[in-house]
Motif scaffolding. Structure first.
Motif, PDB file in Angstrom:
ATOM      1  N   SER A   1       0.783  -1.144   0.051  1.00  0.00           N
ATOM      2  CA  SER A   1      -0.052  -0.069  -0.035  1.00  0.00           C
ATOM      3  C   SER A   1       0.894   1.321   0.040  1.00  0.00           C
ATOM      4  N   ILE A   2       0.376   2.437  -0.622  1.00  0.00           N
ATOM      5  CA  ILE A   2       0.854   3.763  -0.506  1.00  0.00           C
ATOM      6  C   ILE A   2       0.151   4.803  -0.633  1.00  0.00           C
ATOM      7  N   THR A   3       0.331   5.679   0.133  1.00  0.00           N
ATOM      8  CA  THR A   3      -0.447   6.854   0.389  1.00  0.00           C
ATOM      9  C   THR A   3       0.089   8.008  -0.546  1.00  0.00           C
ATOM     10  N   ILE A   4      -0.628   8.639  -1.287  1.00  0.00           N
ATOM     11  CA  ILE A   4       0.134   9.538  -2.142  1.00  0.00           C
ATOM     12  C   ILE A   4      -0.495  11.040  -1.868  1.00  0.00           C
ATOM     13  N   GLY A   5      -1.620  11.122  -0.979  1.00  0.00           N
ATOM     14  CA  GLY A   5      -2.145  12.351  -0.665  1.00  0.00           C
ATOM     15  C   GLY A   5      -3.430  12.301   0.391  1.00  0.00           C
ATOM     16  N   GLY A   6      -4.324  13.039   0.038  1.00  0.00           N
ATOM     17  CA  GLY A   6      -5.477  13.193   0.825  1.00  0.00           C
ATOM     18  C   GLY A   6      -6.501  12.825  -0.092  1.00  0.00           C
ATOM     19  N   GLU A   7      -7.852  13.563   0.129  1.00  0.00           N
ATOM     20  CA  GLU A   7      -8.857  13.263  -0.507  1.00  0.00           C
ATOM     21  C   GLU A   7      -8.759  13.347  -2.098  1.00  0.00           C
ATOM     22  N   ALA A   8      -9.136  12.741  -2.880  1.00  0.00           N
ATOM     23  CA  ALA A   8      -9.069  13.068  -4.436  1.00  0.00           C
ATOM     24  C   ALA A   8      -7.660  12.812  -5.092  1.00  0.00           C
ATOM     25  N   ALA A   9      -6.867  12.087  -3.988  1.00  0.00           N
ATOM     26  CA  ALA A   9      -5.221  11.943  -4.441  1.00  0.00           C
ATOM     27  C   ALA A   9      -4.994  10.913  -5.312  1.00  0.00           C
ATOM     28  N   ALA A  10      -5.850   9.853  -5.085  1.00  0.00           N
ATOM     29  CA  ALA A  10      -5.711   8.405  -5.743  1.00  0.00           C
ATOM     30  C   ALA A  10      -7.015   8.078  -6.469  1.00  0.00           C
ATOM     31  N   GLU A  11      -7.243   8.514  -7.769  1.00  0.00           N
ATOM     32  CA  GLU A  11      -8.535   8.143  -8.283  1.00  0.00           C
ATOM     33  C   GLU A  11      -8.381   6.916  -9.454  1.00  0.00           C
TER      34      GLU A  11
ATOM     35  N   VAL B   1      -3.405   9.478 -10.923  1.00  0.00           N
ATOM     36  CA  VAL B   1      -4.078  10.809 -10.876  1.00  0.00           C
ATOM     37  C   VAL B   1      -3.742  11.246  -9.442  1.00  0.00           C
ATOM     38  N   ASN B   2      -3.376  12.540  -9.457  1.00  0.00           N
ATOM     39  CA  ASN B   2      -3.371  13.188  -7.848  1.00  0.00           C
ATOM     40  C   ASN B   2      -3.798  14.536  -7.988  1.00  0.00           C
ATOM     41  N   ASN B   3      -5.151  14.890  -7.456  1.00  0.00           N
ATOM     42  CA  ASN B   3      -5.514  16.126  -7.680  1.00  0.00           C
ATOM     43  C   ASN B   3      -6.141  16.665  -6.168  1.00  0.00           C
ATOM     44  N   SER B   4      -5.396  16.121  -5.277  1.00  0.00           N
ATOM     45  CA  SER B   4      -5.589  16.475  -3.740  1.00  0.00           C
ATOM     46  C   SER B   4      -5.323  17.936  -3.326  1.00  0.00           C
ATOM     47  N   GLY B   5      -4.775  18.578  -4.346  1.00  0.00           N
ATOM     48  CA  GLY B   5      -4.162  19.947  -3.958  1.00  0.00           C
ATOM     49  C   GLY B   5      -3.089  20.552  -5.005  1.00  0.00           C
ATOM     50  N   THR B   6      -2.748  19.562  -5.790  1.00  0.00           N
ATOM     51  CA  THR B   6      -1.695  19.819  -6.916  1.00  0.00           C
ATOM     52  C   THR B   6      -2.426  19.214  -8.096  1.00  0.00           C
ATOM     53  N   ASN B   7      -1.924  19.524  -9.210  1.00  0.00           N
ATOM     54  CA  ASN B   7      -2.424  19.002 -10.490  1.00  0.00           C
ATOM     55  C   ASN B   7      -1.423  18.291 -10.996  1.00  0.00           C
ATOM     56  N   GLN B   8      -1.273  16.913 -10.828  1.00  0.00           N
ATOM     57  CA  GLN B   8      -0.190  16.125 -11.457  1.00  0.00           C
ATOM     58  C   GLN B   8      -0.617  14.629 -11.537  1.00  0.00           C
ATOM     59  N   ILE B   9       0.574  14.064 -12.005  1.00  0.00           N
ATOM     60  CA  ILE B   9       0.613  12.545 -11.976  1.00  0.00           C
ATOM     61  C   ILE B   9       1.496  12.107 -11.170  1.00  0.00           C
ATOM     62  N   ASP B  10       1.292  11.255 -10.224  1.00  0.00           N
ATOM     63  CA  ASP B  10       2.625  10.714  -9.346  1.00  0.00           C
ATOM     64  C   ASP B  10       2.831   9.474  -9.932  1.00  0.00           C
ATOM     65  N   VAL B  11       4.067   9.254  -9.927  1.00  0.00           N
ATOM     66  CA  VAL B  11       5.015   7.991 -10.324  1.00  0.00           C
ATOM     67  C   VAL B  11       5.322   7.178  -9.462  1.00  0.00           C
ATOM     68  N   ILE B  12       4.804   5.937  -9.474  1.00  0.00           N
ATOM     69  CA  ILE B  12       5.054   4.945  -8.358  1.00  0.00           C
ATOM     70  C   ILE B  12       5.930   3.758  -8.813  1.00  0.00           C
ATOM     71  N   ASP B  13       7.186   3.664  -8.294  1.00  0.00           N
ATOM     72  CA  ASP B  13       7.916   2.284  -8.437  1.00  0.00           C
ATOM     73  C   ASP B  13       7.321   1.132  -8.275  1.00  0.00           C
ATOM     74  N   LEU B  14       6.867   0.056  -8.881  1.00  0.00           N
ATOM     75  CA  LEU B  14       6.375  -0.988  -8.592  1.00  0.00           C
ATOM     76  C   LEU B  14       7.234  -2.204  -8.602  1.00  0.00           C
TER      77      LEU B  14
END
Length: 506
Positions: free
Chosen positions: A44-54, A68-81
Motif C-alpha cells: 500500500s502507498i498513500t500519495i495524498g489526501g482526498e482526491a489524491a488517488a482516483e 492521478v493526484n488532484n488532492s491539492g496539486t495538478n499532477q500525475i504521481d509516478v510509483i516504482d512497482l
C-alpha cells in the motif's frame, strides 16, 4: 440461501493462469498456479489526501504506476512497482502548464495518455497529453471534446479514446455536447470527435427503453454525458456508458462511427431477490421489496467475449444532476404521490419507511397530472452483464452486492437512502480458463470478486477490504506484472491510498 452463491468446493477451486510472456524470446508461456478466490493485500502507498488517488495505469516497460493526484496539486504521481510489497513514489509529472486537470490515465507500451478537462473553461474543449513513461517527456498534445472524463488505449495500441462528459455550467446556461474522441496513434495522433446529434430522431423509441433526456436539455446532443469506455479485445468495437441518460453507446472504431444507442430500462425493486434497504433512519439493515424502480445509470464498464459473443458489464452506480440552475433529485417525503396508486402515501413518507429515499424527481408522472404514479430511484445497486450486440440484459446481480457487503461487515447504512453500496468500478480479467470480474463498491470500501465465465450464471468468489471510496480498479496479468504474479491495483479517492492485492500460489 443466496440465489447465485458458490459451493464450498467451488470457493476453493484452483486455477492455472497461463499467459503469453512478451519478454520470453522463445515465446513460451508463463505458468502461474493461483487460487483466484484468495486475493490478499500485499502492499500500500498513500500519495495524498482526498482526491489524491482516483485512477491508476501501469507501464510494463518501466514497472511504474501512474496515478492521478488532484488532492491539492495538478499532477500525475509516478510509483516504482519493482517490488509491489514496497511501492515507492519516484516523481510527479506536473500538469499546470497544460491548463487542465487530470481525470484519467492510460498506458500502452511506454506511452502515458492523460485526459485533461480545461481549468480555464470547464465547458470548453479538453485535452489529451501523451508522455514517454521512461523520462516523462511530452510526445503529443491533442484537443478533444469538453470534459474528457475517461481515457483508454485500444488493446492493440492503435487508438486512444476519451469519453467527453460535456457537463453544463452551474446555472445550466452553457451545456456543451457530450462526445467521444478517437485518436489514431499511428497517424500522428489524428483525432475524430463524435457527438450524438444524429440519434435525436430516435428519442421517442429510446425513451420506451428507459433512455433518459433531462427536462432542462437544450438539445439531445448537449444532454448526452459519456462517462466510461471499454474496447473489445480485437480493438474493433467500443461501448460507452451514458450515465445520466441510462444508456450505452456502441462505437465502430474502423469507421469511427457511433452505430447504436441502447436504453437500459428499469430495475424492479418490488421482488424479494431485488429487495433493498431504503432508509438510513430505520435503525436496521433490512433488504426488503418496495414499490420502486431504479434506472441502471452505469458508471464504469468492462467487456469480454464468450464463444464468439461479446458482452459488456456495467457498474450501476446512478447519478443525479445537481446544479444551481437545475436539480432532478428530491427525497420521497417532499414529493406528491398519486393517491390512487399509493393509498398509503403518508406511511411511506415516514423517515423509517421510504421518506428519506432519494428519487429522480422529474420521472414517474406517467399521466402528467403533477403527481408521481411511479417511484424512480438512481442506480440499480448491482452489476449487470449485457449482450454486446443487442444491448439485452443477460444477468443482473440483484441485491447481492449490498448483501455481500453486509455479510462482510462493510455495508454503510447511512447510504441506504441514496444508492446503497454504490457500485463504481468493474474490471474483467482472464485467469487461466476463467473470466474473473472485480466490482469496486465506493460506499462500502469493498471489492467483490465473481467468476463470470458463464455470463448467465456468475459465481461469487471473494470480498476484499480496500481503502476509502475505491474509484479505480486495475488488473495486471502475471505476464506483465513486476513479480510475474497477477496483481489487482485499487485506487481510493477518499484517503489517497493505492493498494495492491495478489492471490495465493498453490
Amino acid at each position: 440461501m443466496r440465489n447465485f452463491g458458490i459451493s464450498l468446493l467451488a470457493a476453493l477451486f484452483i486455477l492455472t493462469s497461463c499467459e503469453n510472456d512478451k519478454g520470453n524470446e522463445n515465446n513460451q508461456e508463463t505458468e502461474v498456479n493461483e487460487n483466484v478466490a484468495s486475493f490478499k493485500e500485499i502492499g500500500s502507498i498513500t500519495i495524498g489526501g482526498e482526491a489524491a488517488a482516483e485512477i491508476s495505469a501501469y507501464d510494463e516497460t518501466t514497472k511504474r504506476l501512474f496515478t492521478v493526484n488532484n488532492s491539492g496539486t495538478n499532477q500525475i504521481d509516478v510509483i516504482d512497482l519493482t517490488d509491489p510489497t514496497n511501492p515507492v513514489k519516484l516523481a510527479s509529472i506536473s500538469l499546470t502548464t497544460y491548463n487542465g486537470a487530470s481525470n484519467s490515465v492510460a498506458v500502452y507500451e511506454g506511452k502515458l495518455a492523460v485526459a485533461l478537462e480545461s481549468t480555464v473553461n470547464k465547458q470548453g474543449n479538453g485535452k489529451v497529453v501523451v508522455f514517454n513513461t521512461s523520462d516523462y517527456s511530452l510526445i503529443k498534445e491533442i484537443t478533444v471534446g469538453a470534459l474528457p472524463d475517461m481515457i483508454t488505449f485500444s488493446p492493440d495500441g492503435k487508438f486512444i479514446m476519451t469519453a467527453n462528459e460535456g457537463e453544463p455550467n452551474a446555472d445550466y446556461t452553457v451545456d456543451p455536447d457530450g462526445s467521444v474522441s478517437i485518436i489514431e496513434v499511428n497517424k500522428d495522433y489524428a483525432v475524430t470527435t463524435l457527438n450524438f446529434a444524429g440519434f435525436a430522431s430516435e428519442l421517442t423509441t429510446l425513451k420506451t427503453k428507459g433512455f433518459r433526456v433531462s427536462k432542462k436539455a437544450s438539445s439531445f446532443a448537449a444532454d448526452i454525458e459519456p462517462e466510461y469506455i471499454t474496447i473489445s479485445a480485437d480493438s474493433k468495437t467500443a461501448w460507452v456508458t451514458l450515465q445520466e441518460n441510462n444508456g450505452v453507446a456502441k462505437v465502430d472504431l474502423a469507421s469511427k462511427k457511433i452505430t447504436s444507442l441502447f436504453g437500459l430500462g428499469y430495475k424492479d425493486f418490488n421482488t424479494a431477490e431485488n429487495g433493498i434497504d431504503v432508509s438510513d433512519k430505520d435503525g436496521a439493515i433490512a433488504f426488503n421489496p418496495w414499490k420502486l424502480k431504479g434506472l441502471f445509470m452505469p458508471d464504469a464498464i468492462a467487456s469480454y467475449t464468450v464463444s464468439g459473443t461479446p458482452y459488456f458489464i456495467t457498474a450501476n452506480e446512478g447519478d443525479a444532476r445537481e446544479y444551481d440552475g437545475y436539480a432532478d433529485i428530491a427525497r420521497l417525503k417532499n414529493l406528491t404521490l398519486d393517491a390512487t396508486v399509493f393509498p398509503n402515501a403518508a406511511t411511506l413518507k415516514a423517515d423509517a419507511s421510504m421518506g428519506r429515499l432519494n428519487l429522480i424527481s422529474t420521472e414517474g408522472d406517467t399521466d402528467t397530472d403533477g403527481d408521481l404514479d411511479e417511484l424512480i430511484s438512481f442506480g440499480a445497486r448491482s452489476f449487470t452483464i449485457w449482450n454486446g450486440n443487442t444491448g439485452s440484459l443477460v444477468f443482473d446481480s440483484k441485491n447481492d452486492l449490498d448483501k455481500r457487503s453486509n455479510d462482510f461487515g462493510t455495508y454503510d447504512d447511512n447510504r441506504s437512502d441514496d444508492k446503497g453500496s454504490e457500485p463504481e468500478a468493474v474490471v474483467v480479467a482472464k485467469m487461466g480458463n476463467k473470466n474473473i470480474l472485480f466490482v469496486g463498491l465506493e460506499r462500502t470500501d469493498t471489492v467483490i470478486v465473481y467468476d463470470i465465465t458463464n455470463p448467465s450464471a456468475p459465481q461469487y468468489l471473494q470480498s476484499i477490504k480496500t481503502g476509502d471510496a475505491p474509484e479505480g480498479l486495475l488488473f495486471v496479468p502475471a505476464s506483465k506484472s513486476p513479480n510475474k504474479r497477477s496483481l489487482l491495483v485499487v485506487s481510493s479517492e477518499g484517503d489517497g491510498k493505492v493498494k495492491f492485492f495478489q492471490p495465493d500460489l498453490l
